[in-house]
Write an enzyme that holds these catalytic residues in place. Structure first.
Site, PDB file in Angstrom:
ATOM      1  N   LYS A  78      78.299  51.024  15.116  1.00 34.00           N
ATOM      2  CA  LYS A  78      77.486  51.493  13.902  1.00 34.00           C
ATOM      3  C   LYS A  78      77.083  50.331  12.944  1.00 34.00           C
ATOM      4  O   LYS A  78      76.329  50.302  12.334  1.00 34.00           O
ATOM      5  CB  LYS A  78      78.532  52.109  12.947  1.00 34.00           C
ATOM      6  CG  LYS A  78      79.069  53.630  13.716  1.00 34.00           C
ATOM      7  CD  LYS A  78      79.961  54.268  12.810  1.00 34.00           C
ATOM      8  CE  LYS A  78      80.489  55.404  13.296  1.00 34.00           C
ATOM      9  NZ  LYS A  78      81.789  56.174  12.751  1.00 34.00           N
ATOM     10  N   GLY A  79      77.791  49.021  13.217  1.00 35.23           N
ATOM     11  CA  GLY A  79      77.726  47.980  12.373  1.00 35.23           C
ATOM     12  C   GLY A  79      76.427  47.300  12.118  1.00 35.23           C
ATOM     13  O   GLY A  79      76.265  46.900  11.049  1.00 35.23           O
ATOM     14  N   GLU A 111      72.629  43.137  16.705  1.00 33.61           N
ATOM     15  CA  GLU A 111      74.084  43.352  16.479  1.00 33.61           C
ATOM     16  C   GLU A 111      74.834  42.866  15.383  1.00 33.61           C
ATOM     17  O   GLU A 111      74.067  41.876  14.854  1.00 33.61           O
ATOM     18  CB  GLU A 111      74.902  42.568  17.634  1.00 33.61           C
ATOM     19  CG  GLU A 111      76.473  42.633  17.728  1.00 33.61           C
ATOM     20  CD  GLU A 111      77.037  43.955  17.633  1.00 33.61           C
ATOM     21  OE1 GLU A 111      76.701  44.700  16.920  1.00 33.61           O
ATOM     22  OE2 GLU A 111      78.039  44.010  18.394  1.00 33.61           O
ATOM     23  N   ASP A 112      75.623  43.146  14.812  1.00 28.54           N
ATOM     24  CA  ASP A 112      76.273  42.809  13.364  1.00 28.54           C
ATOM     25  C   ASP A 112      76.736  41.326  13.390  1.00 28.54           C
ATOM     26  O   ASP A 112      76.585  40.623  12.808  1.00 28.54           O
ATOM     27  CB  ASP A 112      76.929  43.918  12.793  1.00 28.54           C
ATOM     28  CG  ASP A 112      78.304  44.344  13.522  1.00 28.54           C
ATOM     29  OD1 ASP A 112      78.375  43.865  14.937  1.00 28.54           O
ATOM     30  OD2 ASP A 112      79.192  45.042  13.215  1.00 28.54           O
ATOM     31  N   ASP A 139      81.861  37.868  17.287  1.00 29.11           N
ATOM     32  CA  ASP A 139      83.275  37.300  16.859  1.00 29.11           C
ATOM     33  C   ASP A 139      83.745  36.546  18.091  1.00 29.11           C
ATOM     34  O   ASP A 139      83.387  35.426  18.239  1.00 29.11           O
ATOM     35  CB  ASP A 139      83.965  38.355  16.492  1.00 29.11           C
ATOM     36  CG  ASP A 139      85.443  38.078  16.068  1.00 29.11           C
ATOM     37  OD1 ASP A 139      85.653  37.104  15.638  1.00 29.11           O
ATOM     38  OD2 ASP A 139      86.183  39.030  15.699  1.00 29.11           O
ATOM     39  N   LYS A 145      80.964  34.075  14.100  1.00 27.80           N
ATOM     40  CA  LYS A 145      81.941  33.389  13.829  1.00 27.80           C
ATOM     41  C   LYS A 145      82.275  32.350  14.742  1.00 27.80           C
ATOM     42  O   LYS A 145      83.078  32.679  15.932  1.00 27.80           O
ATOM     43  CB  LYS A 145      83.241  34.176  13.479  1.00 27.80           C
ATOM     44  CG  LYS A 145      83.448  35.156  12.552  1.00 27.80           C
ATOM     45  CD  LYS A 145      84.784  35.933  12.653  1.00 27.80           C
ATOM     46  CE  LYS A 145      84.683  37.175  11.777  1.00 27.80           C
ATOM     47  NZ  LYS A 145      85.732  38.095  11.940  1.00 27.80           N
ATOM     48  N   PHE A 192      88.051  37.627   7.978  1.00 26.34           N
ATOM     49  CA  PHE A 192      87.346  39.314   8.023  1.00 26.34           C
ATOM     50  C   PHE A 192      86.480  39.898   7.175  1.00 26.34           C
ATOM     51  O   PHE A 192      86.778  39.682   6.133  1.00 26.34           O
ATOM     52  CB  PHE A 192      88.758  40.182   8.284  1.00 26.34           C
ATOM     53  CG  PHE A 192      88.194  41.312   8.765  1.00 26.34           C
ATOM     54  CD1 PHE A 192      87.751  41.683  10.453  1.00 26.34           C
ATOM     55  CD2 PHE A 192      87.809  42.523   8.263  1.00 26.34           C
ATOM     56  CE1 PHE A 192      87.532  42.734  10.927  1.00 26.34           C
ATOM     57  CE2 PHE A 192      87.521  43.658   8.561  1.00 26.34           C
ATOM     58  CZ  PHE A 192      86.996  44.102  10.058  1.00 26.34           C
ATOM     59  N   ASP A 217      82.425  47.191   8.643  1.00 26.76           N
ATOM     60  CA  ASP A 217      83.341  47.947   8.098  1.00 26.76           C
ATOM     61  C   ASP A 217      84.909  47.364   8.373  1.00 26.76           C
ATOM     62  O   ASP A 217      84.977  46.500   9.015  1.00 26.76           O
ATOM     63  CB  ASP A 217      83.292  49.315   8.533  1.00 26.76           C
ATOM     64  CG  ASP A 217      83.881  49.404  10.094  1.00 26.76           C
ATOM     65  OD1 ASP A 217      83.466  48.488  10.944  1.00 26.76           O
ATOM     66  OD2 ASP A 217      84.941  50.012  10.393  1.00 26.76           O
ATOM     67  N   ARG A 246      80.775  50.012   4.359  1.00 27.36           N
ATOM     68  CA  ARG A 246      79.538  49.561   5.112  1.00 27.36           C
ATOM     69  C   ARG A 246      78.416  49.447   3.954  1.00 27.36           C
ATOM     70  O   ARG A 246      77.396  49.045   4.407  1.00 27.36           O
ATOM     71  CB  ARG A 246      79.223  50.667   6.322  1.00 27.36           C
ATOM     72  CG  ARG A 246      80.281  50.485   7.328  1.00 27.36           C
ATOM     73  CD  ARG A 246      79.755  51.396   8.557  1.00 27.36           C
ATOM     74  NE  ARG A 246      80.710  51.709   9.487  1.00 27.36           N
ATOM     75  CZ  ARG A 246      81.091  51.142  10.603  1.00 27.36           C
ATOM     76  NH1 ARG A 246      80.391  49.776  10.755  1.00 27.36           N
ATOM     77  NH2 ARG A 246      82.050  51.502  11.483  1.00 27.36           N
TER      78      ARG A 246
HETATM   79  P1  IMP Z   1      83.782  40.851  19.330  1.00 24.54           P
HETATM   80  O1  IMP Z   1      83.637  41.594  20.772  1.00 24.54           O
HETATM   81  O2  IMP Z   1      85.145  40.090  19.297  1.00 24.54           O
HETATM   82  O3  IMP Z   1      82.563  39.620  19.352  1.00 24.54           O
HETATM   83  O4  IMP Z   1      83.447  41.609  18.196  1.00 24.54           O
HETATM   84  C1  IMP Z   1      82.563  42.219  17.981  1.00 24.54           C
HETATM   85  C2  IMP Z   1      82.598  43.388  17.077  1.00 24.54           C
HETATM   86  O5  IMP Z   1      83.809  43.368  16.194  1.00 24.54           O
HETATM   87  C3  IMP Z   1      81.558  43.524  16.031  1.00 24.54           C
HETATM   88  O6  IMP Z   1      80.524  44.068  16.924  1.00 24.54           O
HETATM   89  C4  IMP Z   1      82.061  43.937  14.909  1.00 24.54           C
HETATM   90  O7  IMP Z   1      81.890  45.534  15.077  1.00 24.54           O
HETATM   91  C5  IMP Z   1      83.459  43.738  15.032  1.00 24.54           C
HETATM   92  N1  IMP Z   1      83.782  42.896  14.021  1.00 24.54           N
HETATM   93  C6  IMP Z   1      84.194  41.366  14.378  1.00 24.54           C
HETATM   94  N2  IMP Z   1      84.670  40.650  13.326  1.00 24.54           N
HETATM   95  C7  IMP Z   1      84.380  41.580  12.293  1.00 24.54           C
HETATM   96  C8  IMP Z   1      84.571  41.362  11.107  1.00 24.54           C
HETATM   97  O8  IMP Z   1      84.745  40.343  10.317  1.00 24.54           O
HETATM   98  N3  IMP Z   1      84.457  42.378  10.037  1.00 24.54           N
HETATM   99  C9  IMP Z   1      83.958  43.614  10.390  1.00 24.54           C
HETATM  100  N4  IMP Z   1      83.693  43.833  11.925  1.00 24.54           N
HETATM  101  C10 IMP Z   1      84.071  42.855  12.630  1.00 24.54           C
HETATM  102 MG    MG Z   2      79.631  46.035  16.232  1.00 23.91          MG
END
Ligand code: IMP
Ligand code: MG
Length: 173
Positions: free
Chosen positions: A40-41, A96-97, A100, A128, A149, A156, A162
């Site tokens: 949803k992000g 994508e939001d 990470d 990040k 975070f 969210d 959100r």
């Molecule tokens: P990744 O797979 O670790 O890159 O994480 C990606 C997903 O984790 C993103 O699409 C977000 O939905 C969520 N996410 C990662 N970091 C944050 C944050 O700081 N705040 C909120 N959601 C996060």
């Molecule tokens: Mg996401």
């Protein structure tokens, strides 16, 4: 008690999204962009970014499993809603939001690449860099942020925050 501290104000987000839009308009001149929004992000980023685009677009949505109430990834990505249409011959831009660890984007990138799009690029609103575990091609990035975070602008914690028009660091979630 949880505390919010503004990291990126709404005006700065607006400016940056318009900049990205200008770049995308140039890069995709003469093409139609097929925007793939990761729910949803990414819904806020998609809505704002799409409205800066002057090239023709089409859109589709998918959803992947989220963290639930946790603030670190389980490392396992699950597709909870697939796209409605195929990607063959389309110029696909994943929206994508945040990248990470990069695990979600890598999973999505490989999955969508296997569907034979004409091209495949990634737009991530936030990255990040300190937490990256796997390499993913990031073609368009809104902001690089520290290892905190964050919530707001679509992101969210436990489905909350959100709606905030800015990005904020959430302390003691
Ligand atoms: P990744 O797979 O670790 O890159 O994480 C990606 C997903 O984790 C993103 O699409 C977000 O939905 C969520 N996410 C990662 N970091 C944050 C944050 O700081 N705040 C909120 N959601 C996060
Ligand atoms: Mg996401």
């Amino acid at each position: 008690m949880s505390k919010l501290e503004v990291l990126i104000p709404a005006e700065k987000i607006g400016e940056r999204v318009r900049e990205l839009g200008r770049q995308i308009n140039e890069d995709y001149e003469g093409k139609t962009i097929h925007l793939v929004c990761v729910l949803k992000g990414a819904y806020t980023f998609l809505a704002d970014l799409a409205r800066t685009l002057e090239v023709p677009t089409s859109m589709d949505f998918l959803a992947v499993s989220s963290y639930g109430k946790d603030t670190t990834t389980s490392g396992e990505v699950q597709l909870t809603k697939d796209l409605d249409s195929g990607l063959e011959h389309k110029d696909v831009l994943i929206v994508e939001d945040i990248a990470d660890t990069g695990l979600t984007l890598r999973y999505l990138y490989n999955m969508l690449k296997a569907r034979n799009p004409a091209s495949l690029k990634v737009a991530a609103f936030l990255v990040k860099p300190a937490r990256r575990q796997v390499e993913v091609p990031l073609d368009y990035v809104g902001f690089e942020i520290p290892d905190r975070f964050v919530v707001g602008y679509g992101l969210d914690f436990d489905q909350k925050y959100r709606h905030l028009p800015y990005v904020a660091v959430l302390d003691n979630p």
